[in-house]
Design a protein around this motif. Structure first.
Motif, short mmCIF file in Angstrom:
data_model
loop_
_atom_site.label_atom_id
_atom_site.label_comp_id
_atom_site.label_asym_id
_atom_site.label_seq_id
_atom_site.Cartn_x
_atom_site.Cartn_y
_atom_site.Cartn_z
N TYR A 91 0.93 -1.11 -0.26
CA TYR A 91 0.09 -0.37 -0.12
C TYR A 91 1.18 1.32 0.17
O TYR A 91 2.06 1.56 0.42
N PHE A 92 0.34 2.53 -0.49
CA PHE A 92 1.10 3.30 -0.83
C PHE A 92 0.34 4.12 -0.29
O PHE A 92 -1.33 4.35 -0.40
N LYS A 93 0.46 5.83 -0.40
CA LYS A 93 -0.21 7.05 -0.43
C LYS A 93 0.76 8.56 -0.46
O LYS A 93 2.38 8.34 -0.41
N LEU A 94 -0.09 9.21 -0.65
CA LEU A 94 1.28 10.24 -1.12
C LEU A 94 0.75 11.73 0.29
O LEU A 94 -0.26 12.34 -0.58
N LYS A 95 1.65 11.57 0.76
CA LYS A 95 1.59 12.36 1.99
C LYS A 95 1.19 14.10 0.84
O LYS A 95 2.31 13.94 0.48
N ASN A 96 0.38 14.64 1.85
CA ASN A 96 0.81 16.52 1.09
C ASN A 96 -0.33 16.70 0.16
O ASN A 96 -0.81 17.39 -0.70
N ASN A 97 -0.62 15.55 -0.37
CA ASN A 97 -1.35 15.46 -2.20
C ASN A 97 -2.21 16.36 -1.87
O ASN A 97 -3.90 15.97 -0.90
N THR A 98 -2.85 16.87 -2.39
CA THR A 98 -4.33 18.25 -2.78
C THR A 98 -5.08 17.63 -3.69
O THR A 98 -6.27 18.63 -3.82
N GLY A 99 -4.86 17.01 -4.73
CA GLY A 99 -5.62 17.39 -6.01
C GLY A 99 -5.03 16.26 -6.46
O GLY A 99 -4.76 14.89 -5.92
#
Length: 80
Positions: free
Chosen positions: A66-74
């Motif tokens: 699993y991954f995620k993009l911390k601070n991605n707003t769009g």
């Protein structure tokens, strides 16, 4: 003849996503920090922040992480 099938998905914000591969590229229009997880709940930073508008290429991880993009707003594009 080699036939390659690429998967492309769009994620929004810090939405966790799974990659069914051992390599992928991610592009977002804002600066973000890529994070990884084994369970989809507890995340750790993978790298330093990726500058706005640059593509981050990630290799050599377990298929299905699993991954995620911390601070991605769009929206962000994931290609694997």
């Amino acid at each position: 003849m080699v036939k390659t099938i690429n998967m492309v998905k769009t994620i929004n914000g810090e939405e966790p996503f799974q990659v069914l591969s051992t390599a992928f590229a991610v592009h977002a229009d804002v600066e973000f920090t890529l994070q990884y997880s084994a369970d989809g709940k507890n995340f750790t930073d993978w790298s330093e922040a990726t500058p706005q508008g640059e593509t981050c290429v990630v290799n050599n991880f377990a298929n299905g992480m699993y991954f995620k993009l911390k601070n991605n707003t769009g929206d962000a594009t994931i290609t694997y």
